[in-house]
Design an enzyme around this catalytic site. Sequence first.
Site, PDB file in Angstrom:
ATOM      1  N   HIS A  35      43.590  45.954  37.625  1.00 25.38           N
ATOM      2  CA  HIS A  35      42.879  44.896  36.894  1.00 25.38           C
ATOM      3  C   HIS A  35      41.552  44.558  37.573  1.00 25.38           C
ATOM      4  O   HIS A  35      40.493  44.542  36.924  1.00 25.38           O
ATOM      5  CB  HIS A  35      43.764  43.654  36.824  1.00 25.38           C
ATOM      6  CG  HIS A  35      43.132  42.500  36.093  1.00 25.38           C
ATOM      7  ND1 HIS A  35      43.325  42.260  34.756  1.00 25.38           N
ATOM      8  CD2 HIS A  35      42.281  41.527  36.515  1.00 25.38           C
ATOM      9  CE1 HIS A  35      42.644  41.189  34.386  1.00 25.38           C
ATOM     10  NE2 HIS A  35      41.995  40.730  35.441  1.00 25.38           N
ATOM     11  N   GLU A  36      41.618  44.291  38.871  1.00 22.55           N
ATOM     12  CA  GLU A  36      40.401  43.918  39.591  1.00 22.55           C
ATOM     13  C   GLU A  36      39.426  45.089  39.705  1.00 22.55           C
ATOM     14  O   GLU A  36      38.204  44.895  39.700  1.00 22.55           O
ATOM     15  CB  GLU A  36      40.747  43.374  40.981  1.00 22.55           C
ATOM     16  CG  GLU A  36      41.647  42.140  40.973  1.00 22.55           C
ATOM     17  CD  GLU A  36      41.088  40.987  40.158  1.00 22.55           C
ATOM     18  OE1 GLU A  36      39.850  40.920  39.987  1.00 22.55           O
ATOM     19  OE2 GLU A  36      41.877  40.157  39.683  1.00 22.55           O
ATOM     20  N   HIS A  39      37.174  45.083  36.701  1.00 19.68           N
ATOM     21  CA  HIS A  39      36.039  44.164  36.871  1.00 19.68           C
ATOM     22  C   HIS A  39      34.990  44.768  37.798  1.00 19.68           C
ATOM     23  O   HIS A  39      33.793  44.720  37.512  1.00 19.68           O
ATOM     24  CB  HIS A  39      36.528  42.835  37.470  1.00 19.68           C
ATOM     25  CG  HIS A  39      37.384  42.016  36.565  1.00 19.68           C
ATOM     26  ND1 HIS A  39      37.070  41.759  35.253  1.00 19.68           N
ATOM     27  CD2 HIS A  39      38.555  41.347  36.797  1.00 19.68           C
ATOM     28  CE1 HIS A  39      37.992  40.982  34.708  1.00 19.68           C
ATOM     29  NE2 HIS A  39      38.905  40.725  35.623  1.00 19.68           N
TER      30      HIS A  39
END
Length: 381
Positions: A35-36, A39
């Site tokens: 997920h990170e 980003h």
Amino acid sequence: MSLGQILPAIFGTDSLLVGTIIPFLFVLTVVVFVHEMGHYLVGRWCGIGVKAFSIGFGPELIGFNDRHGTRWKLSAIPLGGYVKFVGDMNATSTPDPAETAKLTAEERKVAFHTQALWKRAATVFAGPLFNFLLTIAVFAVMFSVYGRFVSEPMVAEVRADSPAAVAGFQPGDRFVSVNGEKVETFSDVQQLVSGRAGDKLTFVIQRDGKDLTLTATPEAMEQTDPLGNKIKIGVIGVVNDEQLGQPHVVHYGPAGAVAEAVRETGNIILRTGQFFKRFVVGREDKCQLGGPVKIADMAGKAAKLGFEWLVQLVAMLSVGIGFLNLLPIPPLDGGHLLFYGIEAVIRRPLSERAMEAFYRIGMLVVLGFMGFVFWNDLFGC
């Protein structure tokens, strides 16, 4: 207690550490990292500077600086993670005038809040997107390696006094569609029915070469899933068997496996949305929601069944995290995307005061939800 008794108790496969905590940390770390990383990668691609990439919250345990000046670190509380962009000074990602004044000219060029709207939106959306891509990748590999076990959508038996019996289903009927959605396997029927307990559904079935339309309302039935969880699903009371279902394994090439993985991930997202919609209006069992304790328990059980089960749990948790993060609630990614959508319409950002107010409300909602699932974990279910 002797050393020979202590070591197995701590490091044995049935111990809390090896049997539950390590599988839990593996599952959560993979999902959070992906997920990170979404980003981070899209942010860097958009030219945004990154100050820190952290797995976990709180005090740093270990870390290093890369050549771009980003601090990569592992933090003490392993229940999430974050990417801190240059100029990202508070939870609402709005610039603080006092802090902005401290930025150098070079930092202002790569600061998050100075970027074009589409770059900010793409960077925020990338986290949930990468969660979905992880799920697709896992399913694609599983389908490529193991294929998929399917059965023909046939009715072999109708349980007495069941919704199907009341609706007029008969042995030998073949499902064509459920609520307008075409079905090809018995599993398709189960997926479309399982999350619709109490909803009146329309079934098109084929009998003696003719299509008939029947309506039935699935009833809730408690079952135990492969990980030992008690779950309530909707059923209409029909059974498939080996003679009519002709169960077999479908094998996929690389392209077919990816296409099937995309379809399966899409179905999970739709069913998840359907679940939360029903949950909000009180039509789903609250015990179907769990937090870290339940996830840890599931991770331990999945690890005992084999690594492929643990990887499947990663896929399911990843799509769930992606979905939840897209809810239009600050401080979730979906809340930021909501702000950007409003900014696109009114041609200017919302005032910092308005965003702070929405953020406080959203934070209360998120904390309330977290408290609810923790209560379910420990006392409620």
